[in-house]
Scaffold this active site. Structure first.
Site, short mmCIF file in Angstrom:
data_model
loop_
_atom_site.label_atom_id
_atom_site.label_comp_id
_atom_site.label_asym_id
_atom_site.label_seq_id
_atom_site.Cartn_x
_atom_site.Cartn_y
_atom_site.Cartn_z
N HIS A 237 0.82 -1.22 0.00
CA HIS A 237 0.00 0.00 0.00
C HIS A 237 0.86 1.28 0.00
O HIS A 237 0.60 2.17 -0.81
CB HIS A 237 -0.95 0.00 1.20
CG HIS A 237 -2.09 -0.96 1.04
ND1 HIS A 237 -3.41 -0.56 0.89
CD2 HIS A 237 -2.12 -2.31 0.98
CE1 HIS A 237 -4.18 -1.63 0.77
NE2 HIS A 237 -3.43 -2.70 0.83
N ASP B 221 -5.38 6.42 1.41
CA ASP B 221 -5.78 5.06 1.08
C ASP B 221 -7.24 4.92 1.47
O ASP B 221 -7.66 5.39 2.54
CB ASP B 221 -4.89 4.08 1.89
CG ASP B 221 -4.97 2.66 1.36
OD1 ASP B 221 -6.08 2.09 1.36
OD2 ASP B 221 -3.94 2.12 0.94
#
Ligand code: U2F
Length: 471
Positions: free
Chosen positions: A20, A130
């Site tokens: 990520h 995110d």
């Protein structure tokens, strides 16, 4: 850069696990490269991650400072003296640090944001995070600025998360009428060839929260290209006003003066090793950044490679010496025999590896970035998915795109893997897969041309971020 000249302060909040952070950083680099040119050179990007993740990413790439990207550390939320528990049979244990991070994130993100505003000397003008970090949406709302939510995975799993609430009752119904592997009901467009067991685990509170909160975002950005999944793209466009596929992030053109060293670094000499091999002959293996398959499966995979004799390049995160002796069952002779034709490394420059002509097949856990990179390299895949979106990604790869296959029975066995390798590397069907993956790559490349869908969407994203005004 003169602190006084800072006019825009963009906050990038990452979910500090697996790929990520590096995926969001790839997008940040592209945005920053666009901002460094005229006129908005006075834009600063604060990149928020844990100390561990930030130090690895920023150590690997000193050019980030020249792009006005600055690291700010967020506390990892772990209690003092926390020792991670690990048990390969209980994969969910790996999720414990993620849940602890999320639980502590509201206070920790706010603290880090305030520190960054002090250090940069400018209030945050836009929050990009995110999609897992819905709390960043609250932080944006408190400041009256836009929240852009970024999905590092694919669009199909995003749709599945929304639809997942509807599915359990349908599964129960199908189970009562005796169906063992019910397919996803056809009221969900685009999922006709998917079985319920391939859907991402919907029990995770992180994913539930993401699905519940995304409507609060002013834009939703996805790490994909529209042409990869037109039916799903259409659905997401009708659900969200500002849905933008701008990926693959890792392939976005970067400023030429500052190539992304994180991805292109080749400390183990993988590319020179590949140079010594025939076209389409090498098996490349990687299970991404967190998956560790069971020893019995690793041994079966190793045996299948020894039996077929295909050269292989295997990237293995973790302690290589320990892993090698586990794979070989502590037997040096087995290890030496296998390694005559193989190379095992802790890290490979995966995109460059997959783009090398000698790679013939990618054995993968079906992480979303790995799928995209295999398409970019024109390489068919053998999938062994483990959790989260990986089973769904595998069915997309196998049944929708038809550019690879899953291992028989869902786990590595010696003979099943031998058959899969033969199919992709030596049979007619393998050639067809290669042609299809090549066509998909053509669509990907087109999407990134100036008038392509990903480029157009990227321009819209820049407008959203750089022209952000108080809401
Ligand atoms: C989680 O997946 P992972 O981070 O495990 O896997 P990928 O999405 O495939 O990303 C791995 C990245 O690391 C790079 C590789 C990819 O960009 O090129 N890499 C490398 O360069 N060299 C190596 O030796 C090994 C890896 C999650 F588990 C999945 O379910 C999700 O789909 C994914 C995306 O959200 O994140």
């Amino acid at each position: 850069l003169q602190e006084a000249s800072v006019e825009r302060h963009i906050a990038m909040f990452t979910f500090p696990f697996a790929s990520h952070p590096s995926t969001l950083l790839a997008l940040t680099r592209r945005l920053a490269a666009a901002a460094v040119g005229s006129p908005p050179s006075s834009t600063v990007f604060s990149f928020f991650s844990t100390e561990r993740s930030n130090s690895a990413l920023f150590r690997a790439d000193s050019s980030l400072a020249s792009l006005n990207i600055r690291p700010f550390n967020v506390h990892d939320g772990l209690p003092e003296g926390y020792v991670p528990r690990s048990d390969p049979k209980r994969m969910w244990l790996q999720a414990e640090p993620m849940h602890l991070f999320i639980r502590a994130a509201p206070a920790n993100l706010r603290r880090a944001a305030a520190e960054a505003e002090d250090a940069v000397g400018c209030r945050i003008s836009c929050v990009v995070s995110d999609a897992f970090l819905w709390v960043a949406g609250s932080l944006a709302e408190e400041r009256g600025v836009p929240w852009v939510a970024v999905r590092t995975g694919g669009p199909r799993s995003l749709v599945a998360h929304f639809q997942i609430q509807m599915i359990p009752s349908t599964i129960r119904h199908l189970a009562t009428i005796g169906s063992e592997d019910p397919e996803v009901p056809d009221f969900i467009p685009g999922f006709s060839s998917t079985e319920c067991r391939d859907l991402p685990d919907g029990n995770g509170s992180i994913l539930h929260s993401m699905a519940r909160n995304l409507h609060r975002a002013t834009a939703i950005v996805v790490n994909s290209f529209e042409e990869a999944d037109p039916v799903i793209t259409q659905q997401l466009h009708s659900k969200f006003q500002n849905y933008l596929s701008v990926g693959p992030f890792g392939l976005l053109p970067q400023a030429t003066s500052s190539p992304n060293k994180y991805f292109s670094h080749d400390p183990n000499g993988c590319i020179p090793w590949l140079e010594c091999h025939e076209p389409n002959s090498v098996v490349y293996i990687s299970f991404g950044t967190i998956v560790k398959p069971k020893t019995s499966e690793l041994m079966a995979l190793m045996e299948s490679l020894t039996e077929t004799g295909h050269p292989f390049l295997w990237s293995f995160c973790g302690d290589l010496v320990e892993e090698l002796s586990i794979i070989s069952g502590g037997n040096l002779a087995v290890m030496e025999k296998a390694l005559v034709r193989g190379k095992m490394v802790r890290w490979a420059p995966q995109l460059a590896v997959l783009r090398h002509p000698s790679v013939g097949v990618f054995v993968t856990h079906c992480g979303w970035n790995s799928l995209l990179e295999s398409i970019a390299g024109g390489v068919p895949m053998i999938g062994r998915p483990f959790f989260a979106d990986q089973p769904l990604n595998q069915t997309t790869m196998e049944d929708e795109w038809k550019i690879g296959l899953g291992v028989e029975g869902g786990v590595f066995t010696k003979q099943g893997t031998v058959r899969a390798l033969e199919m992709v590397l030596s049979r007619e069907e393998g050639k067809k897969m290669r042609l299809r993956v090549g066509a998909l790559n053509d669509a990907l490349v087109k999407s990134m041309e100036p008038d392509g869908s990903s480029s157009q969407n990227f321009n819209k994203l820049m407008m959203e971020i750089f022209n952000s005004k108080k809401l």
